[in-house]
Design a protein around this motif. Structure first.
Motif, PDB file in Angstrom:
ATOM      1  N   ALA A 289       4.490  -5.341  -1.940  1.00 16.02           N
ATOM      2  CA  ALA A 289       5.578  -5.773  -2.811  1.00 16.02           C
ATOM      3  C   ALA A 289       6.040  -7.181  -2.475  1.00 16.02           C
ATOM      4  CB  ALA A 289       6.750  -4.799  -2.712  1.00 16.02           C
ATOM      5  N   ASP A 290       5.746  -7.661  -1.252  1.00 15.82           N
ATOM      6  CA  ASP A 290       6.166  -8.995  -0.839  1.00 15.82           C
ATOM      7  C   ASP A 290       5.215 -10.085  -1.318  1.00 15.82           C
ATOM      8  OD1 ASP A 290       8.242  -7.754   0.495  1.00 15.82           O
ATOM      9  OD2 ASP A 290       7.154  -7.668   2.404  1.00 15.82           O
ATOM     10  N   ILE A 291       4.077  -9.711  -1.867  1.00 15.14           N
ATOM     11  CA  ILE A 291       3.106 -10.699  -2.331  1.00 15.14           C
ATOM     12  C   ILE A 291       3.559 -11.234  -3.683  1.00 15.14           C
ATOM     13  CG2 ILE A 291       0.686 -11.100  -2.926  1.00 15.14           C
ATOM     14  CD1 ILE A 291      -0.038  -8.748  -1.110  1.00 15.14           C
ATOM     15  N   GLU A 292       3.715 -12.530  -3.789  1.00 12.22           N
ATOM     16  CA  GLU A 292       4.247 -13.117  -5.006  1.00 12.22           C
ATOM     17  C   GLU A 292       3.208 -13.155  -6.130  1.00 12.22           C
ATOM     18  OE1 GLU A 292       5.763 -16.938  -4.051  1.00 12.22           O
ATOM     19  OE2 GLU A 292       7.413 -16.174  -2.796  1.00 12.22           O
ATOM     20  N   GLU A 293       1.944 -13.400  -5.790  1.00  9.89           N
ATOM     21  CA  GLU A 293       0.904 -13.493  -6.807  1.00  9.89           C
ATOM     22  C   GLU A 293       0.433 -12.098  -7.227  1.00  9.89           C
ATOM     23  OE1 GLU A 293       0.695 -14.768  -3.819  1.00  9.89           O
ATOM     24  OE2 GLU A 293       0.849 -16.963  -4.038  1.00  9.89           O
ATOM     25  N   PRO A 294      -0.198 -11.982  -8.404  1.00 12.64           N
ATOM     26  CA  PRO A 294      -0.748 -10.683  -8.836  1.00 12.64           C
ATOM     27  C   PRO A 294      -1.821 -10.191  -7.867  1.00 12.64           C
ATOM     28  CG  PRO A 294      -0.653 -12.244 -10.667  1.00 12.64           C
ATOM     29  CD  PRO A 294      -0.369 -13.031  -9.442  1.00 12.64           C
ATOM     30  N   VAL A 295      -1.880  -8.883  -7.690  1.00 17.40           N
ATOM     31  CA  VAL A 295      -2.895  -8.253  -6.849  1.00 17.40           C
ATOM     32  C   VAL A 295      -3.729  -7.326  -7.741  1.00 17.40           C
ATOM     33  CG1 VAL A 295      -3.349  -6.736  -4.897  1.00 17.40           C
ATOM     34  CG2 VAL A 295      -1.455  -8.369  -4.794  1.00 17.40           C
ATOM     35  N   ASP A 296      -5.033  -7.566  -7.777  1.00 16.96           N
ATOM     36  CA  ASP A 296      -5.908  -6.760  -8.633  1.00 16.96           C
ATOM     37  C   ASP A 296      -6.414  -5.500  -7.941  1.00 16.96           C
ATOM     38  OD1 ASP A 296      -5.698  -8.571 -10.734  1.00 16.96           O
ATOM     39  OD2 ASP A 296      -7.388  -9.778 -10.032  1.00 16.96           O
ATOM     40  N   LEU A 297      -6.743  -5.607  -6.649  1.00 18.14           N
ATOM     41  CA  LEU A 297      -7.352  -4.490  -5.925  1.00 18.14           C
ATOM     42  C   LEU A 297      -6.693  -4.347  -4.569  1.00 18.14           C
ATOM     43  CD1 LEU A 297      -9.707  -2.359  -5.777  1.00 18.14           C
ATOM     44  CD2 LEU A 297     -11.052  -4.141  -4.650  1.00 18.14           C
ATOM     45  N   ALA A 298      -6.356  -3.113  -4.229  1.00 16.04           N
ATOM     46  CA  ALA A 298      -5.829  -2.814  -2.896  1.00 16.04           C
ATOM     47  C   ALA A 298      -6.818  -1.918  -2.168  1.00 16.04           C
ATOM     48  CB  ALA A 298      -4.465  -2.141  -2.989  1.00 16.04           C
ATOM     49  N   VAL A 299      -7.195  -2.329  -0.950  1.00 16.23           N
ATOM     50  CA  VAL A 299      -8.047  -1.516  -0.087  1.00 16.23           C
ATOM     51  C   VAL A 299      -7.137  -0.885   0.953  1.00 16.23           C
ATOM     52  CG1 VAL A 299     -10.025  -1.495   1.453  1.00 16.23           C
ATOM     53  CG2 VAL A 299      -9.968  -3.090  -0.474  1.00 16.23           C
ATOM     54  N   ILE A 300      -7.032   0.433   0.931  1.00 17.04           N
ATOM     55  CA  ILE A 300      -6.038   1.148   1.736  1.00 17.04           C
ATOM     56  C   ILE A 300      -6.705   1.785   2.945  1.00 17.04           C
ATOM     57  CG2 ILE A 300      -4.341   2.996   1.739  1.00 17.04           C
ATOM     58  CD1 ILE A 300      -3.927   2.520  -1.231  1.00 17.04           C
ATOM     59  N   SER A 301      -6.207   1.413   4.119  1.00 17.58           N
ATOM     60  CA  SER A 301      -6.709   1.992   5.362  1.00 17.58           C
ATOM     61  C   SER A 301      -5.527   2.291   6.263  1.00 17.58           C
ATOM     62  CB  SER A 301      -7.674   1.026   6.050  1.00 17.58           C
ATOM     63  OG  SER A 301      -8.074   1.532   7.309  1.00 17.58           O
ATOM     64  N   VAL A 302      -4.744   3.264   5.875  1.00 15.07           N
ATOM     65  CA  VAL A 302      -3.595   3.712   6.667  1.00 15.07           C
ATOM     66  C   VAL A 302      -3.716   5.228   6.821  1.00 15.07           C
ATOM     67  CG1 VAL A 302      -2.132   1.833   5.808  1.00 15.07           C
ATOM     68  CG2 VAL A 302      -2.119   4.060   4.646  1.00 15.07           C
TER      69      VAL A 302
END
Length: 976
Positions: A289-302
């Motif tokens: 949510a802190d990223i100002e630019e658009p994000v197309d893909l999130a790679v989740i490793s949590v």
């Protein structure tokens, strides 16, 4: 008196109308019925619609909804008045409703079968295909509720909505009156409406995969501060692959060591704070949510317990897709499977698609993207092969194997648990991907076999598809995979895949071998193979392997151990120019020249490529023994010169086929649009690769698969037709089936009594020979007098039925004396008549005993099977299968594809039987189960095929309420 709109809901909430769908741009939405609890959502939605869209909906300025409007649009009886909404993030983005009307256009109830339909789509979501998708779903609901026709009134200026209706493919009438366009259309699906629906499905699902494989920005969530770990590894792989988009590292635990002493940036200069807020040069954030630019893909490793919070943040931020590497889902047991279902539901509610969970990752080698969002430490070279695997371990093995062999990839997806994006989605994407010529798939389960077969058939007409199935014989669904069970044995599924043009191999090694040949070489015109090389023994091994795999090898040409690279080039050029040759296999072992010079693999590879480039319409494969570096040199794809033509890899050769392959199995042409038989323009490349193999058997097996696939492609251009028989009583059969099911009342269905089964089959031109019960010798004699001698006496007890090898049948009984003696022998040998259930049947002309069966599998659909009767065929599993409906060409190939087929065509001097009559019987059975989905099982055994005509001696038919056909309904994603 209450009006219909004031009545309480007449039906419970129809949860089966809920569906997740993929929209035109690749995003997802949720479609569900509108309920009284949606009042606030409806008001909020309406406020975000432009005045122009409101005007088009109500034909007048309508700035806001009144309380009465809100009540009317949220209260439905789910029969005469139905409303559906498309939602993203829980909020409405579009609505559709229908109201049942009579011939005067007034509100009505059943049996009125017409309804007025109207849509409203939020302006921000127009152009995404929302209305077209809603139309499919509201039409399916209407058909379920007995509505057969929709009417819609549209303003002429509302061209977008008019296009939604006119492009749907239904039969329509259009009129213009009082300044309004009135459209009326029947809701019965047509060939055109199904074609439109499937074309939209392909574009939407293909686009949803494209969004995952070509992101403009990637956020890796779960990047550790210290080197190592999954998230940090993926981030490094993205950097090392040269990813062309924006990268972000995200971890909620990032603290002062990343952001400086003051996480807010206070106490440090802006420049210094920015410098410290990174991981290996990648901007770092505590939340997406802190990223100002658009994000197309999130790679989740949590960890799995933190994934829901991350998904919610991604959804609120507008992330378009997810790759979930985290484990702890379906593979971990019941609790994990529920966690997996919730993950999919949550992601789809925000319009996102998922690869995973427990995924290996994705790779795209396109120079415009250069994406390696996977656990593979080295990005593969760019190539023309698309690879999909459901297993991380197999993914590693395949990537390594292709890399060692010098093969490149266009794209790779390691789906893990395959909870959302599946092999079907990748087929939709690769079908139109210009960077992919060959597709390889390792599948442990097929979630929707009916759809997979349809997509595979379409894809195989233009691009080879090679498939390995894991867990074939265990009967166990891998943990983490939620799929519909199939009752079909693996051999049947394999045969159906081959019918669809799929190249089915048994191991990942064979898949790589076949993929290399198909990606680098043209398709062979036939099975004739020239063999040459500098080892006579290796040539003979290659010859034997060709014969074993159904190819037609020529006598091997031995160049002797003294052959030079120039000799190889000359011999290969001569073989390729021979009109009696369709492909060439070159064998090479180390040699020592007259001057003492040893083997030079580079020189040999250059000469072989030069010879092959002179005849690019024929495939070449090389078998090498202890020639280190030859495979790499051949795969290096060095230029063969500015004027050297490039072969159309994996495509039809320029010359037409001149011979038929000798194999008894004839791959079947599917019911698809015939592909072009012209040679397509070669790809814009000056490179030529020759596949090399360390063993003759592997090269031959790959070439054999290419020959069979090329034959399938040629037959697919002329798929045949489904015959219409004038004597078929389709309506009479439908009425009788309805009566029988209604009389039985068991939702599980029933097996018809012999008389009812014979009557139903007769309506489709399938007569069954009469058999009369013989509970005692006198009854047997009376039955024989009725039928006329000679007769057969046989038992029908379950343990002896159709088992002539056990002695439960007596044939050619010419008179009453023989009949009574046979009756006594049967009862003495097997027990009392009440146990044996003997029957008497008139003799038929001698012939070959065969078996015809049809079954409805809940996952794969209707399957027609054929084989010879008898224990030997059952023991060997010698049965062939085709999907229903079968064409005339498919019926012919069905009877020729069993190993014992020569017995039907005059084996060892015997008289050939009437195979055209057998082909007609197969087509009639196919028509029966295709016309009436309530017919869930048919067994004709035995069917005696004589020199002229055939006789069906026994038959059974099973009826049941028809299973749901998910391929004929509106487009939906698999439910979770």
């Amino acid at each position: 008196m209450q009006t219909p709109s004031d009545q309480q809901d007449r039906h419970d909430y129809p949860s089966h109308w809920e569906a997740d769908v993929v929209l035109r741009d690749g995003g997802t939405a949720r479609i569900r019925p509108i309920t009284a609890e949606d009042a606030d959502r409806l008001v909020s939605f309406y406020e975000q619609v432009s005045d122009e869209s409101k005007y088009y909906r109500f034909f007048a300025p309508y700035p806001r909804l009144s309380a009465k409007d809100v009540h009317r649009f949220t209260h439905h009886d789910q029969v005469d008045r139905v409303g559906l909404a498309a939602t993203v993030g829980g909020e409405f983005i579009a609505t559709v409703r229908y109201d049942r009307i009579d011939e005067r256009g007034m509100a009505a109830s059943a049996p009125a079968d017409e309804a007025e339909v109207a849509f409203l789509v939020q302006d921000a979501h127009q152009g995404r295909g929302v209305a077209s998708t809603l139309l499919e779903h509201i039409a399916a609901v209407a058909r379920e509720r007995g509505i057969r026709r929709f009417a819609a009134e549209v303003l002429p200026a509302n061209t977008k909505m008019i296009k939604v209706f006119t492009d749907a493919g239904y039969q329509q009438k259009r009129s213009f009156e009082d300044g309004v366009v009135r459209l009326e259309f029947d809701l019965e699906p047509t060939d055109r409406s199904l074609a439109v629906q499937r074309a939209r499905e392909q574009r939407a699902e293909g686009r949803s995969v494209q969004r995952l494989l070509t992101p403009g920005s990637v956020a890796v969530i779960g990047v550790g501060r210290a080197p190592g770990g999954v998230g940090r590894s993926v981030l490094n792989n993205l950097q090392e692959s040269g990813y062309t988009g924006r990268l972000y590292a995200v971890n909620s635990a990032f603290g002062d060591s990343v952001f400086g002493e003051d996480a807010s940036g206070e106490g440090a200069s802006g420049e210094g704070a920015q410098k410290r807020a990174d991981i290996d040069g990648v901007p770092a954030h505590r939340s997406v949510a802190d990223i100002e630019e658009p994000v197309d893909l999130a790679v989740i490793s949590v960890p799995a317990d933190r994934v829901p919070q991350v998904v919610a943040e991604c959804g609120e931020r507008g992330v378009r897709g997810l790759v979930v590497l985290s484990a702890g889902y379906g593979e971990s047991g019941v609790e994990g499977r529920e966690r997996q279902r919730e993950l999919v539901r949550q992601a789809r509610s925000y319009g996102m698609r998922i690869i995973g969970p427990n995924a290996f990752g994705v790779i795209n080698t396109s120079p415009e993207t250069r994406l390696n969002a996977s656990l593979a430490p080295q990005s593969p070279a760019r190539g023309r092969i698309g690879l999909f695997t459901q297993s991380g371990a197999i993914g590693i093995a395949l990537l390594s194997g292709l890399h060692r062999r010098g093969a490149g990839l266009s794209t790779f997806v390691g789906s893990g648990n395959r909870a959302d994006v599946s092999g079907n989605d990748l087929l939709q994407y690769w079908f139109e991907d210009p960077d992919t010529d060959v597709t390889l798939m390792y599948l442990e389960t097929i979630g929707n076999p009916r759809k997979f077969t349809r997509l595979a058939r379409r894809s195989a007409t233009t691009k080879p598809l090679v498939v390995v199935q894991g867990a074939r014989h265990s009967g166990i669904t891998p943990t983490g995979h939620a799929v519909q069970a199939t009752r079909l044995p693996h051999a049947t599924v394999s045969a159906l895949l081959r019918q669809a043009g799929v190249i089915r191999v048994d191991t990942v090694t064979e898949m790589v071998d076949a993929g290399l040949l198909l990606a680098g070489q043209p398709l062979p015109s036939g099975p004739r193979v020239a063999i040459l090389g500098n080892s006579e023994s290796l040539g003979l091994l290659t010859y034997d392997a060709c014969v074993a795999d159904g190819l037609r090898p020529q006598r091997p040409r031995d160049l002797t151990t003294g052959a030079t690279p120039a000799d190889f080039r000359t011999a290969l050029a001569e073989a390729l120019s021979d009109d009696g040759c369709d492909a060439v296999i070159v064998n090479a072992i180390p040699w020592v020249g007259e001057d003492g010079a040893t083997t030079d693999p580079e020189t040999l590879a250059t000469e072989l490529r030069a010879a092959a480039a002179g005849c690019p319409a024929k495939p070449v494969a090389v078998v090498h023994v202890e020639l280190g570096g030859l495979a790499e040199a051949l795969a290096a794809a060095t230029s063969t010169g500015p004027d050297a033509p490039t072969p159309p890899t994996g495509r039809e050769p320029e010359t037409p086929p001149s011979v038929e392959p000798p194999s008894t199995e004839a791959p079947q042409p599917p019911a698809v649009e015939p592909p072009s038989t012209q040679t397509p323009e070669p790809p814009p490349s000056d490179q030529y690769r020759i596949p090399a193999y360390p063993a003759a058997e592997r090269a031959v097996r790959a070439l054999s698969e290419a020959v069979k696939y090329a034959q399938w492609r040629r037959e697919a251009a002329e798929p045949g037709r489904v015959h219409e028989y004038d004597d078929i009583d389709e309506n009479g059969a439908a009425g009788r089936i309805e009566e029988l099911l209604a009389a039985d009342g068991d939702p599980r269905g029933l097996t018809l009594a012999p008389a009812d089964a014979h009557e139903l089959l007769a309506r489709y031109g399938i007569p069954v020979r009469q058999a009369l019960a013989a509970p005692d010798p006198d009854a047997a004699a009376e039955a024989a007098r009725t039928l006329g001698y000679p007769v057969a006496l046989k038992t029908t007890a379950p343990h002896l039925r159709h088992r002539a090898d056990l002695g439960g049948v007596r044939l050619d009984l010419a008179d009453e004396e023989q009949l009574r003696r046979a009756y006594q022998e049967l009862t003495d040998a097997f027990g009392k008549p009440a146990e044996l259930r003997p029957v008497v049947q008139g003799m038929v002309p001698r012939g070959v005993d065969t078996v015809v069966r049809a079954v409805i599998d809940p996952a794969a659909g209707a399957v027609l099977s054929f084989g010879l009767a008898g224990a030997a065929s059952e023991l060997l599993g010698d049965t062939a299968h085709r999907l229903v409906p079968v064409t005339d060409r498919e019926a012919g190939s069905l009877i020729r594809s069993i190993r014992t087929a020569p017995l039907l065509f005059g084996w060892r001097g015997s008289a050939p039987v009437d195979t055209p009559a057998l082909e007609e019987l197969l087509q009639r059975v196919s028509r029966l189960v295709d016309d009436h989905p309530e017919v869930v099982g048919v067994s004709l055994e035995p069917v005696v095929v004589a020199q002229r005509g055939l006789s069906v001696l026994d038959a059974s038919v099973r009826l049941a309420p028809p299973p749901a056909r998910d391929d004929l309904g509106p487009r939906t994603l698999p439910g979770y």
